[in-house]
Motif scaffolding. Sequence first.
Motif, PDB file in Angstrom:
ATOM      1  N   LEU A   1       7.662   2.569  23.114  1.00  0.00           N
ATOM      2  CA  LEU A   1       8.207   2.598  21.401  1.00  0.00           C
ATOM      3  C   LEU A   1       8.836   2.994  20.866  1.00  0.00           C
ATOM      4  O   LEU A   1       9.570   2.939  19.684  1.00  0.00           O
ATOM      5  CB  LEU A   1       6.899   2.454  21.026  1.00  0.00           C
ATOM      6  CG  LEU A   1       6.213   0.928  21.496  1.00  0.00           C
ATOM      7  CD1 LEU A   1       4.566   1.716  20.843  1.00  0.00           C
ATOM      8  CD2 LEU A   1       6.375  -0.347  21.395  1.00  0.00           C
ATOM      9  N   ASP A   2       9.356   4.370  21.295  1.00  0.00           N
ATOM     10  CA  ASP A   2      11.005   5.853  20.708  1.00  0.00           C
ATOM     11  C   ASP A   2      11.068   4.866  20.527  1.00  0.00           C
ATOM     12  O   ASP A   2      12.407   4.939  19.667  1.00  0.00           O
ATOM     13  CB  ASP A   2       9.784   6.621  21.159  1.00  0.00           C
ATOM     14  CG  ASP A   2       9.174   7.631  20.895  1.00  0.00           C
ATOM     15  OD1 ASP A   2       8.555   7.236  20.627  1.00  0.00           O
ATOM     16  OD2 ASP A   2       8.723   8.415  21.667  1.00  0.00           O
TER      17      ASP A   2
ATOM     18  N   LEU B   1      12.797   1.927  21.444  1.00  0.00           N
ATOM     19  CA  LEU B   1      12.208   0.367  19.818  1.00  0.00           C
ATOM     20  C   LEU B   1      12.729   0.587  18.351  1.00  0.00           C
ATOM     21  O   LEU B   1      13.419   0.810  18.185  1.00  0.00           O
ATOM     22  CB  LEU B   1      11.197  -0.311  19.886  1.00  0.00           C
ATOM     23  CG  LEU B   1      11.556  -1.596  19.897  1.00  0.00           C
ATOM     24  CD1 LEU B   1      12.468  -2.405  20.652  1.00  0.00           C
ATOM     25  CD2 LEU B   1       9.812  -2.684  19.792  1.00  0.00           C
ATOM     26  N   LEU B   2      11.839   1.969  18.203  1.00  0.00           N
ATOM     27  CA  LEU B   2      12.261   2.305  16.914  1.00  0.00           C
ATOM     28  C   LEU B   2      13.754   3.533  16.150  1.00  0.00           C
ATOM     29  O   LEU B   2      14.242   2.691  15.678  1.00  0.00           O
ATOM     30  CB  LEU B   2      10.990   3.803  16.925  1.00  0.00           C
ATOM     31  CG  LEU B   2      11.257   4.640  15.078  1.00  0.00           C
ATOM     32  CD1 LEU B   2      11.289   3.328  14.311  1.00  0.00           C
ATOM     33  CD2 LEU B   2      10.549   5.582  15.053  1.00  0.00           C
TER      34      LEU B   2
END
Lengths: 399, 218
Positions: free
Chosen positions: A357-358, A360-361
């Motif tokens: 998720l990091d 993706l951010l």
Amino acid sequence: MTRKGANMASPRIEDAARHAKAHRVLLAGAVAGISLLLAPVVAAGAADDALSEADTACLGCHSIDGMQKELPSGEVLSLQIPGGAFAKSVHRVIGCAGCHSDIDPGTHPAAPRDIQSLRQYAVERAEACQLCHADAFEQYQASHHAARMREGHPIAPVCMDCHGSHSVNPRTAYETCVGCHSAALGMHGKWLPNAPLHHEVVSCAACHAPAAARMIDLRLYDSAAKKWVTEQEGSPIFEQLARAADADGNGLDATELRNLLAEINRGAATPMTLRGRVELRTAVEAHRLADKAQAIRACDNCHRYGSEPFQNVTVSVTGPDGRPVRYPAQKEILGSAFAVQSLPEFYAIGGTRSRVLDALLVLTLLGGVGVPIGHMTVKWLFRRYRAGRVRSKGGNDAG
Amino acid sequence: MMPVDENGGLQRIYVHPLPVRIWHWVNALGFVALILTGLQLRYVDLFGLMSFRNAVNLHNWIGFVLIANFFIWLLFYLFSDKIKVYHPELSPMKHFRGSLRQLQYYGYGIFRGDPNPHHVSVYHKFNPLQSMMYQVIMLLVVPLQFFTGLLLWNLKYFARAVEFFGGVRVVDTVHVLCFIFFVGFILIHPYLASLGHTPSAHFKAMITGYEDVDKESE
């Protein structure tokens, strides 16, 4: 509960151990006859929780309903021992004489005992605990509880106040602490977001013993039965499965943890899950409870990526005696993409954040900034072309 | 709504009613604040805008304000004929062709100086791409973000719901995925809003309510 203290070469402990052994022998001899009489009453051969003959003999008198002693303080000291609870306690193996080595079977019960009050007796009995639990006692001596005790505070706790006497068994810190600190949840709720959840997943000592080392313990939980999974006596399957899953022997990684859970849940109608808690790496350090002014209040002690509690991770099951059976895991499992599947019920903001998720951010940020800049750049490059088309269109319109 | 002004080839029409403008700007400021406090919560090791606890409290309060704000938007459109702006195009081919034309404009025509293929009117303020996006955002992503946020606000109280949806990590992952979407949205949206007939035209319209449109589009 540790046995570490028993290995320490302290003359005091060795003396105590010799006394304990001698008294066990004496007590056993003195009450052998009584034991024979009691044999039909106290069922023998109850396997793992059967009491020794000497202990059974003690209970011959100390199980009598209403057996008690009136103290000079006006209080009443119950002398009736819950035999069943003691038989199930972790102290069954050391027997009555393990703690009551001061009782002389030759003179007991006639010999006078100087017990002025329940408090005085509890403080005296705590000395027996030190004989085996010297390390825990050393931690306790540096605690706020001990400091209040030295100041003469009438209810500052000694060993028995938290651990009980004859039914000593592993309990969660929360169960133990709220016994006295019943207002704790309400007090925490005034400043701590999600306070009831914190009380469930963070051991009291994790914040109130600030000098202690913490870790994440992922304990096997039966969601259908809504209780921790307890391993059966004599069949230590959990550790075998964990060892088998940890092929390279360096602690369970994300894939190995997933395999372990699949193996544990093979054929199960309702799968068992892992629930995480912030606990102390050694329970002994839980005795070094500080004044609440020194307790950890800064959230980022846990909610910061890479913070200290998240550096050590274990996967565990509750053992037959209530103590956890732990197996080490790699800290990376907490932020793994597989964690959505293998650790759906444990998440701490910041502390266990997913690297996927990091990434993706970061990609989104790059896209969110890059696309407008790129689009603006192309528009700027085409500005003359557009101006030319507008002039040409204007000319045609005029014509 | 009747035109209220005329200026060369442009005329002014009232496309953003007051409740929508209030909702929009409260939502815009709120989402920026939620993103900043959300970043602080998730990346306390990288940012020091405020303490973690203040970030939690602010994030919670702003979240509740925006949930209430969402209902301003919802109730306004439910009880107004303006809901037509959200009516989907029922012909897939027509919607697809319109979307392609709009994409072609943003990716090619806009550089050449072609006119925007979409003509704003009171009941058609969204182009086909906006129409599709805002339906997904307002009826799916925003409610999902609020719902998961509500569960995370009090995990013990909503323990059964959290368990039903697969556990706290599942709920949080959905919340973070929506957060990442809104981070992208909050960066792209103002840029697209600057592509009107002047860079500030759409911004002014969202303040005054009046949009300048081509005469023939009314």
